[in-house]
Design an enzyme around this catalytic site. Sequence first.
Site, PDB file in Angstrom:
ATOM      1  N   ASP A   1      -2.303  -1.281  -4.130  1.00 35.31           N
ATOM      2  CA  ASP A   1      -3.080  -0.232  -4.949  1.00 35.31           C
ATOM      3  C   ASP A   1      -1.803   0.253  -5.771  1.00 35.31           C
ATOM      4  OD1 ASP A   1      -0.985   1.062  -3.197  1.00 35.31           O
ATOM      5  OD2 ASP A   1      -2.447   2.267  -2.220  1.00 35.31           O
TER       6      ASP A   1
ATOM      7  N   ILE B   1       0.888  -1.312  -0.165  1.00 38.09           N
ATOM      8  CA  ILE B   1       0.002  -0.053  -0.139  1.00 38.09           C
ATOM      9  C   ILE B   1       0.837   1.195   0.054  1.00 38.09           C
ATOM     10  CG2 ILE B   1      -1.669   1.420   1.283  1.00 38.09           C
ATOM     11  CD1 ILE B   1      -2.625  -1.166   0.046  1.00 38.09           C
ATOM     12  N   HIS B   2       0.609   2.237  -1.012  1.00 41.16           N
ATOM     13  CA  HIS B   2       1.429   3.324  -1.010  1.00 41.16           C
ATOM     14  C   HIS B   2       0.708   4.581  -1.406  1.00 41.16           C
ATOM     15  CE1 HIS B   2       1.618   2.479  -5.280  1.00 41.16           C
ATOM     16  NE2 HIS B   2       2.194   3.818  -5.407  1.00 41.16           N
ATOM     17  N   ARG B   3      -0.375   4.530  -1.924  1.00 38.81           N
ATOM     18  CA  ARG B   3      -1.056   5.713  -2.727  1.00 38.81           C
ATOM     19  C   ARG B   3      -1.694   6.702  -1.537  1.00 38.81           C
ATOM     20  NH1 ARG B   3      -1.281   5.968  -7.902  1.00 38.81           N
ATOM     21  NH2 ARG B   3      -1.023   4.053  -9.138  1.00 38.81           N
TER      22      ARG B   3
END
Length: 360
Positions: free
Chosen positions: A280, A205-207
């Site tokens: 994501d 997850i990074h957005r």
Amino acid sequence: MKKRILTILGTRPELIKMFPLIKKLDKIYDHKLIWSGQHYDYDLVKQNFIDVKLRSPDIKIKINKRKNNFIQIQEKLTKVIDKFKPRAIIYHGDTFTTLATSLITNFFYPNIFKIHIEGGYRSGDKSQIEERARTTSDQLSDAIFVTRNEEKKNLYKENIKKNVYVVGNSIYESVQQILKISDKKKIDKKFNSLNNQKKFILATIHRAENVDNKIRLKKILNTINKLAENNLVFFPVHPRTRKKIKSLKSNLSSNIIIKNPISYSETIYLLSKSIFCFTDSGGLQEESVILKKRCIIPSNKTPHNFYLHKFANHLVQLEKQNYMSDVEKFTRSILTNKIKSFSHKKNTSNEVIKIFKKLI
């Protein structure tokens, strides 16, 4: 005399998708590779260059992280362009670097040929920074290289009809090359204990819309906990994301292995060994399909609509009250072992080079 071209990158995903093409540009042109500093810790980024066996950038722009990154990138890129005076400039995808490069080149260097690699993607979600960056950059480019006819149609709807070339997906070539050049024995040894578990899920997850939104992030962690009820979850986490997770004080399952970020070759290795991927990341959505793995995506929309299928990639809308039932439905469907196959062009970088020779 060889024609001078600049390629301007600034993030890990750009580097991963562009490294096969960059190696060929180096052989044919007076090619300068510029690192914009968008991912400003080059010591971390350097490992990615080593991982894909790519030479160092000619210029590494340094960014003061206490100031506006976007403005700094534009100011410093102007000096770089003034120094090298290229015939053409190449940028990729939908990052701040892409937007900054297309903007300053269009307004201050109209005689430089502007090339957008991997244009035409559209999620339809204007709230995403990436969507705004990619649509603006497409409008400002002299030539756009797209993955499929679907992206060409997206551009046609926006009245962009000239110099649009369908060349295939560059990430397919990147995956094939990294599988050949990576040290599989070394990676296998590093993750031996994980492999012994036999079944695991890869999560990333990074957005910003997920990490910076406490409600969404909490639902994402709840989802990962749900996935960990029956399987091990391997969760490499960027320091910034880890800090956000820690601030929520959420209890994570002991079946979740949290680690520091891993290299591209390690990511591809673990993805190939996983049951499926929860992410994501746009890149991982594509790589999952290439490696015949399914992917669940915590987002309302994706620019990679082509890969959405009941036996491929699946969106989970976290705003829905019963979003967890969609997650459960997806995990049950995995048991069928059915995978949707997609075809990919195999020599995207060669196709791009052929067209470059005609354009520049």
